[in-house]
Scaffold this motif. Structure first.
Motif, PDB file in Angstrom:
ATOM      1  N   PHE A  23       0.843  -1.203   0.000  1.00 49.05           N
ATOM      2  CA  PHE A  23       0.000   0.000   0.000  1.00 49.05           C
ATOM      3  C   PHE A  23       0.877   1.251   0.000  1.00 49.05           C
ATOM      4  CE2 PHE A  23      -2.182   3.386   2.366  1.00 49.05           C
ATOM      5  CZ  PHE A  23      -3.321   3.536   1.590  1.00 49.05           C
ATOM      6  N   ILE A  24       1.930   1.249   0.812  1.00 42.45           N
ATOM      7  CA  ILE A  24       2.851   2.392   0.859  1.00 42.45           C
ATOM      8  C   ILE A  24       3.602   2.516  -0.457  1.00 42.45           C
ATOM      9  CG2 ILE A  24       4.932   3.319   1.967  1.00 42.45           C
ATOM     10  CD1 ILE A  24       3.978   2.074   4.579  1.00 42.45           C
ATOM     11  N   LYS A  25       4.057   1.382  -0.982  1.00 43.13           N
ATOM     12  CA  LYS A  25       4.793   1.395  -2.249  1.00 43.13           C
ATOM     13  C   LYS A  25       3.927   1.956  -3.369  1.00 43.13           C
ATOM     14  CE  LYS A  25       7.469  -1.535  -5.379  1.00 43.13           C
ATOM     15  NZ  LYS A  25       8.168  -2.818  -5.570  1.00 43.13           N
ATOM     16  N   LYS A  26       2.664   1.578  -3.401  1.00 39.92           N
ATOM     17  CA  LYS A  26       1.755   2.063  -4.446  1.00 39.92           C
ATOM     18  C   LYS A  26       1.628   3.582  -4.394  1.00 39.92           C
ATOM     19  CE  LYS A  26      -2.039  -0.144  -5.513  1.00 39.92           C
ATOM     20  NZ  LYS A  26      -3.412  -0.727  -5.482  1.00 39.92           N
ATOM     21  N   TRP A  27       1.474   4.126  -3.192  1.00 37.48           N
ATOM     22  CA  TRP A  27       1.319   5.573  -3.072  1.00 37.48           C
ATOM     23  C   TRP A  27       2.625   6.313  -3.367  1.00 37.48           C
ATOM     24  CZ3 TRP A  27      -2.463   8.840  -3.379  1.00 37.48           C
ATOM     25  CH2 TRP A  27      -3.757   8.376  -3.175  1.00 37.48           C
ATOM     26  N   LEU A  28       3.745   5.706  -3.032  1.00 35.53           N
ATOM     27  CA  LEU A  28       5.027   6.327  -3.379  1.00 35.53           C
ATOM     28  C   LEU A  28       5.187   6.398  -4.898  1.00 35.53           C
ATOM     29  CD1 LEU A  28       7.494   4.762  -0.773  1.00 35.53           C
ATOM     30  CD2 LEU A  28       6.741   7.142  -0.901  1.00 35.53           C
TER      31      LEU A  28
ATOM     32  N   ARG B  12       2.778   6.475  -7.114  1.00 37.22           N
ATOM     33  CA  ARG B  12       1.818   7.476  -7.606  1.00 37.22           C
ATOM     34  C   ARG B  12       2.357   8.894  -7.417  1.00 37.22           C
ATOM     35  NH1 ARG B  12      -3.657   5.032  -4.759  1.00 37.22           N
ATOM     36  NH2 ARG B  12      -4.150   3.430  -6.330  1.00 37.22           N
ATOM     37  N   ILE B  13       2.841   9.177  -6.219  1.00 34.82           N
ATOM     38  CA  ILE B  13       3.300  10.541  -5.905  1.00 34.82           C
ATOM     39  C   ILE B  13       4.563  10.889  -6.683  1.00 34.82           C
ATOM     40  CG2 ILE B  13       4.214  12.020  -4.075  1.00 34.82           C
ATOM     41  CD1 ILE B  13       2.371  10.387  -2.124  1.00 34.82           C
TER      42      ILE B  13
ATOM     43  N   TRP C 133      -2.224   5.201 -11.476  1.00 37.90           N
ATOM     44  CA  TRP C 133      -3.186   4.972 -10.399  1.00 37.90           C
ATOM     45  C   TRP C 133      -3.161   3.508  -9.940  1.00 37.90           C
ATOM     46  CZ3 TRP C 133      -5.187   7.700  -6.831  1.00 37.90           C
ATOM     47  CH2 TRP C 133      -6.242   7.203  -6.059  1.00 37.90           C
ATOM     48  N   ASN C 134      -2.921   2.614 -10.884  1.00 35.30           N
ATOM     49  CA  ASN C 134      -2.863   1.195 -10.536  1.00 35.30           C
ATOM     50  C   ASN C 134      -1.548   0.611 -11.064  1.00 35.30           C
ATOM     51  OD1 ASN C 134      -3.721  -1.270  -9.486  1.00 35.30           O
ATOM     52  ND2 ASN C 134      -4.687  -1.872 -11.425  1.00 35.30           N
TER      53      ASN C 134
END
Length: 269
Positions: A14-19, A21-22, A91-92
Protein backbone atom coordinates in the motif's frame (compact mmCIF):
# COMPACT_ATOMS: atom_id res chain seq x y z
CA UNK A 1 -2.15 -14.39 7.32
CA UNK A 2 -1.43 -10.70 7.94
CA UNK A 3 -3.84 -7.98 6.93
CA UNK A 4 -1.02 -5.83 5.53
CA UNK A 5 0.31 -7.19 2.25
CA UNK A 6 4.06 -7.04 1.82
CA UNK A 7 6.46 -8.01 -0.94
CA UNK A 8 9.26 -10.58 -0.37
CA UNK A 9 11.53 -7.81 0.95
CA UNK A 10 9.05 -6.76 3.63
CA UNK A 11 7.88 -3.55 1.94
CA UNK A 12 4.22 -2.70 2.48
CA UNK A 13 2.52 -2.70 -0.94
CA UNK A 14 0.00 0.00 0.00
CA UNK A 15 2.85 2.39 0.86
CA UNK A 16 4.79 1.40 -2.25
CA UNK A 17 1.76 2.06 -4.45
CA UNK A 18 1.32 5.57 -3.07
CA UNK A 19 5.03 6.33 -3.38
CA UNK A 20 4.92 5.33 -7.06
CA UNK A 21 1.82 7.48 -7.61
CA UNK A 22 3.30 10.54 -5.91
CA UNK A 23 6.80 10.27 -7.35
CA UNK A 24 5.34 9.48 -10.77
CA UNK A 25 3.17 12.58 -10.71
CA UNK A 26 6.13 14.70 -9.59
CA UNK A 27 8.46 13.41 -12.32
CA UNK A 28 6.10 13.09 -15.29
CA UNK A 29 6.95 16.51 -16.76
CA UNK A 30 10.64 15.59 -16.79
CA UNK A 31 9.84 13.20 -19.63
CA UNK A 32 6.80 14.87 -21.16
CA UNK A 33 7.04 18.62 -20.66
CA UNK A 34 10.47 20.02 -19.89
CA UNK A 35 11.84 17.35 -22.22
CA UNK A 36 10.23 14.86 -24.58
CA UNK A 37 10.73 11.11 -24.28
CA UNK A 38 10.37 9.20 -27.53
CA UNK A 39 9.52 5.54 -26.95
CA UNK A 40 9.90 2.65 -29.34
CA UNK A 41 8.98 -1.00 -28.85
CA UNK A 42 6.50 -0.75 -25.97
CA UNK A 43 4.51 -3.57 -27.58
CA UNK A 44 7.14 -5.96 -26.22
CA UNK A 45 6.15 -4.99 -22.66
CA UNK A 46 2.55 -6.12 -23.05
CA UNK A 47 3.48 -9.69 -23.99
CA UNK A 48 5.84 -10.38 -21.09
CA UNK A 49 5.08 -12.81 -18.25
CA UNK A 50 4.33 -11.34 -14.85
CA UNK A 51 7.52 -12.69 -13.27
CA UNK A 52 11.12 -13.70 -14.08
CA UNK A 53 11.81 -10.88 -16.54
CA UNK A 54 15.21 -9.17 -16.55
CA UNK A 55 15.58 -5.81 -18.30
CA UNK A 56 19.16 -4.95 -19.28
CA UNK A 57 20.04 -1.40 -20.27
CA UNK A 58 22.85 1.06 -20.78
CA UNK A 59 23.07 3.58 -17.95
CA UNK A 60 23.21 7.40 -18.07
CA UNK A 61 22.05 8.69 -14.66
CA UNK A 62 21.60 7.14 -11.22
CA UNK A 63 17.84 7.57 -10.93
CA UNK A 64 16.22 9.20 -14.01
CA UNK A 65 16.75 6.09 -16.16
CA UNK A 66 14.82 3.88 -13.74
CA UNK A 67 12.08 6.46 -13.15
CA UNK A 68 11.51 6.75 -16.91
CA UNK A 69 11.25 2.96 -17.17
CA UNK A 70 8.65 2.85 -14.38
CA UNK A 71 6.62 5.38 -16.40
CA UNK A 72 7.00 3.52 -19.70
CA UNK A 73 6.32 0.05 -18.28
CA UNK A 74 3.15 1.12 -16.47
CA UNK A 75 1.90 3.17 -19.41
CA UNK A 76 2.46 0.21 -21.74
CA UNK A 77 0.65 -2.20 -19.41
CA UNK A 78 -2.31 0.18 -19.27
CA UNK A 79 -2.70 0.05 -23.06
CA UNK A 80 -0.67 3.01 -24.27
CA UNK A 81 1.56 2.46 -27.30
CA UNK A 82 4.93 4.22 -27.21
CA UNK A 83 3.44 6.99 -25.07
CA UNK A 84 3.29 8.19 -21.46
CA UNK A 85 0.56 10.72 -22.19
CA UNK A 86 -1.88 11.19 -19.29
CA UNK A 87 -0.29 10.13 -16.02
CA UNK A 88 -3.44 8.25 -14.98
CA UNK A 89 -1.69 4.96 -15.73
CA UNK A 90 0.04 5.35 -12.35
CA UNK A 91 -3.19 4.97 -10.40
CA UNK A 92 -2.86 1.19 -10.54
CA UNK A 93 0.89 0.61 -11.02
CA UNK A 94 2.66 -2.72 -11.32
CA UNK A 95 4.07 -3.24 -7.83
CA UNK A 96 6.53 -6.04 -8.55
CA UNK A 97 9.06 -4.00 -10.54
CA UNK A 98 12.54 -3.90 -9.02
CA UNK A 99 15.89 -2.43 -10.02
CA UNK A 100 19.45 -3.34 -9.05
CA UNK A 101 21.40 -0.48 -7.45
CA UNK A 102 24.53 0.05 -5.40
CA UNK A 103 23.81 -0.10 -1.67
CA UNK A 104 25.92 2.99 -0.91
CA UNK A 105 23.97 5.02 -3.50
CA UNK A 106 20.60 4.08 -2.03
CA UNK A 107 21.67 5.07 1.50
CA UNK A 108 22.98 8.52 0.52
CA UNK A 109 20.14 10.76 1.71
CA UNK A 110 16.39 10.70 2.31
CA UNK A 111 15.26 10.69 -1.33
CA UNK A 112 17.43 7.68 -2.31
CA UNK A 113 16.02 5.82 0.71
CA UNK A 114 12.49 6.58 -0.48
CA UNK A 115 13.41 5.45 -4.00
CA UNK A 116 14.89 2.28 -2.50
CA UNK A 117 11.52 1.48 -0.90
CA UNK A 118 9.88 1.80 -4.31
CA UNK A 119 11.85 -1.19 -5.59
CA UNK A 120 15.62 -1.24 -5.12
CA UNK A 121 17.50 -4.51 -4.84
CA UNK A 122 20.55 -2.99 -3.19
CA UNK A 123 23.87 -4.77 -3.66
CA UNK A 124 27.48 -4.18 -2.67
CA UNK A 125 29.59 -3.42 -5.73
CA UNK A 126 32.61 -5.68 -5.96
CA UNK A 127 34.74 -3.24 -7.97
CA UNK A 128 33.97 0.22 -6.54
CA UNK A 129 33.25 1.67 -3.12
CA UNK A 130 33.09 5.28 -1.90
CA UNK A 131 34.73 6.54 -5.09
CA UNK A 132 37.66 4.13 -4.92
CA UNK A 133 38.51 0.96 -6.84
CA UNK A 134 38.20 -2.16 -4.71
CA UNK A 135 38.32 -5.92 -5.16
CA UNK A 136 36.00 -8.03 -3.07
CA UNK A 137 33.96 -11.20 -3.36
CA UNK A 138 30.38 -11.21 -4.58
CA UNK A 139 27.96 -11.56 -1.66
CA UNK A 140 25.75 -14.58 -2.25
CA UNK A 141 22.96 -12.83 -0.40
CA UNK A 142 22.99 -10.14 -3.12
CA UNK A 143 22.63 -12.79 -5.84
CA UNK A 144 19.84 -14.47 -3.86
CA UNK A 145 17.99 -11.17 -3.48
CA UNK A 146 18.07 -10.61 -7.25
CA UNK A 147 16.72 -14.14 -7.67
CA UNK A 148 14.01 -13.39 -5.12
CA UNK A 149 13.02 -10.26 -7.05
CA UNK A 150 12.92 -12.19 -10.34
CA UNK A 151 10.76 -14.84 -8.72
CA UNK A 152 8.35 -12.10 -7.64
CA UNK A 153 8.34 -9.93 -10.76
CA UNK A 154 10.47 -7.82 -13.12
CA UNK A 155 14.02 -6.62 -12.47
CA UNK A 156 15.90 -3.77 -14.18
CA UNK A 157 19.68 -3.97 -14.21
CA UNK A 158 22.50 -1.98 -15.75
CA UNK A 159 25.13 -4.62 -16.57
CA UNK A 160 27.99 -2.13 -16.99
CA UNK A 161 27.54 -1.00 -13.39
CA UNK A 162 28.40 2.60 -14.27
CA UNK A 163 26.99 5.61 -16.09
CA UNK A 164 30.19 5.89 -18.17
CA UNK A 165 29.46 4.67 -21.72
CA UNK A 166 31.23 1.73 -23.39
CA UNK A 167 32.56 0.27 -20.17
CA UNK A 168 32.81 -3.56 -20.04
CA UNK A 169 29.78 -5.65 -19.18
CA UNK A 170 30.04 -7.17 -15.71
CA UNK A 171 30.00 -10.97 -15.87
CA UNK A 172 27.71 -11.09 -12.84
CA UNK A 173 24.74 -10.30 -15.08
CA UNK A 174 25.56 -13.27 -17.31
CA UNK A 175 25.83 -15.55 -14.26
CA UNK A 176 22.41 -14.37 -13.05
CA UNK A 177 20.93 -15.08 -16.51
CA UNK A 178 22.37 -18.59 -16.58
CA UNK A 179 21.28 -19.31 -13.01
CA UNK A 180 17.71 -17.98 -13.04
CA UNK A 181 16.91 -18.27 -16.79
CA UNK A 182 14.80 -15.10 -17.02
CA UNK A 183 13.27 -13.56 -20.12
CA UNK A 184 15.94 -10.97 -21.01
CA UNK A 185 14.70 -7.72 -22.55
CA UNK A 186 17.29 -5.17 -23.82
CA UNK A 187 16.66 -1.43 -23.55
CA UNK A 188 18.71 1.34 -25.15
CA UNK A 189 18.33 4.88 -23.79
CA UNK A 190 19.74 8.21 -24.86
CA UNK A 191 19.39 11.89 -23.98
CA UNK A 192 19.24 11.41 -20.21
CA UNK A 193 22.87 12.38 -19.73
CA UNK A 194 22.23 15.67 -21.52
CA UNK A 195 18.97 16.49 -19.74
CA UNK A 196 19.83 15.58 -16.13
CA UNK A 197 22.75 15.78 -13.75
CA UNK A 198 24.65 12.57 -12.99
CA UNK A 199 22.27 11.57 -10.20
CA UNK A 200 19.26 12.19 -12.42
CA UNK A 201 17.59 14.39 -9.81
CA UNK A 202 18.23 17.87 -11.19
CA UNK A 203 17.18 19.03 -14.66
CA UNK A 204 20.34 20.26 -16.37
CA UNK A 205 18.88 21.22 -19.76
CA UNK A 206 15.37 21.53 -21.14
CA UNK A 207 14.04 20.80 -24.64
CA UNK A 208 16.24 17.71 -24.98
CA UNK A 209 15.02 14.80 -27.07
CA UNK A 210 15.23 11.68 -24.90
CA UNK A 211 14.76 8.21 -26.34
CA UNK A 212 14.03 4.71 -25.07
CA UNK A 213 14.06 1.69 -27.36
CA UNK A 214 12.66 -1.54 -25.93
CA UNK A 215 13.87 -4.48 -27.98
CA UNK A 216 12.48 -7.97 -28.39
CA UNK A 217 13.61 -10.51 -25.77
CA UNK A 218 16.98 -12.10 -26.45
CA UNK A 219 17.21 -15.68 -27.62
CA UNK A 220 19.51 -17.39 -25.12
CA UNK A 221 20.53 -21.02 -24.78
CA UNK A 222 20.78 -20.96 -20.99
CA UNK A 223 22.41 -24.38 -20.72
CA UNK A 224 24.92 -24.29 -23.57
CA UNK A 225 25.96 -20.65 -23.99
CA UNK A 226 28.93 -19.57 -21.87
CA UNK A 227 28.98 -16.44 -19.73
CA UNK A 228 31.32 -14.94 -22.34
CA UNK A 229 28.75 -15.67 -25.06
CA UNK A 230 26.04 -13.97 -23.03
CA UNK A 231 28.25 -10.97 -22.22
CA UNK A 232 28.91 -10.48 -25.93
CA UNK A 233 25.20 -10.77 -26.68
CA UNK A 234 24.42 -8.15 -24.02
CA UNK A 235 27.07 -5.76 -25.39
CA UNK A 236 25.45 -5.77 -28.81
CA UNK A 237 21.88 -5.74 -27.51
CA UNK A 238 22.33 -2.57 -25.43
CA UNK A 239 24.65 -1.09 -28.09
CA UNK A 240 27.69 -0.86 -25.86
CA UNK A 241 30.01 -3.07 -27.90
CA UNK A 242 33.12 -1.15 -29.07
CA UNK A 243 31.89 -1.44 -32.67
CA UNK A 244 29.18 1.12 -31.82
CA UNK A 245 31.86 3.62 -30.82
CA UNK A 246 32.83 5.44 -33.99
CA UNK A 247 34.26 8.76 -35.08
CA UNK A 248 31.47 10.79 -36.65
CA UNK A 249 32.42 13.25 -39.42
CA UNK A 250 31.90 16.93 -38.54
CA UNK A 251 29.41 17.41 -41.39
CA UNK A 252 27.31 14.52 -40.08
CA UNK A 253 27.42 15.95 -36.55
CA UNK A 254 26.18 19.35 -37.77
CA UNK A 255 23.40 17.72 -39.77
CA UNK A 256 22.35 15.72 -36.69
CA UNK A 257 22.33 18.88 -34.55
CA UNK A 258 20.01 20.61 -37.02
CA UNK A 259 17.76 17.56 -37.09
CA UNK A 260 17.62 17.50 -33.28
CA UNK A 261 16.54 21.17 -33.27
CA UNK A 262 13.66 20.34 -35.60
CA UNK A 263 12.68 17.25 -33.65
CA UNK A 264 12.74 18.83 -30.18
CA UNK A 265 9.38 20.50 -30.27
CA UNK A 266 7.84 19.10 -33.42
CA UNK A 267 6.40 16.32 -31.30
CA UNK A 268 4.28 18.84 -29.40
CA UNK A 269 2.84 20.63 -32.43
Amino acid sequence: MGLIKRNPFGHILFIKKWLIRILGAMTHRRFRGFNELQIEGSEHIKDLPDTNVLFISNHQTYFADVVAMFHVFNASLSGRTDSIKNVGYLWNPKLNIYYVAAKETMKAGLLPKILAYVGSVSIERTWRSEGKDVQRQVKMSDISNIGKALDDGWVITFPQGTTTPFKPIRKGTAHIIKRYKPVVVPIVIDGFRRSFDKKGLRIKKKNILQSMEIKAPLEIDYDNETTEDIVKKIEYAIEQHPSFLKVIPEAELKAQEELDKLRRWKIKE
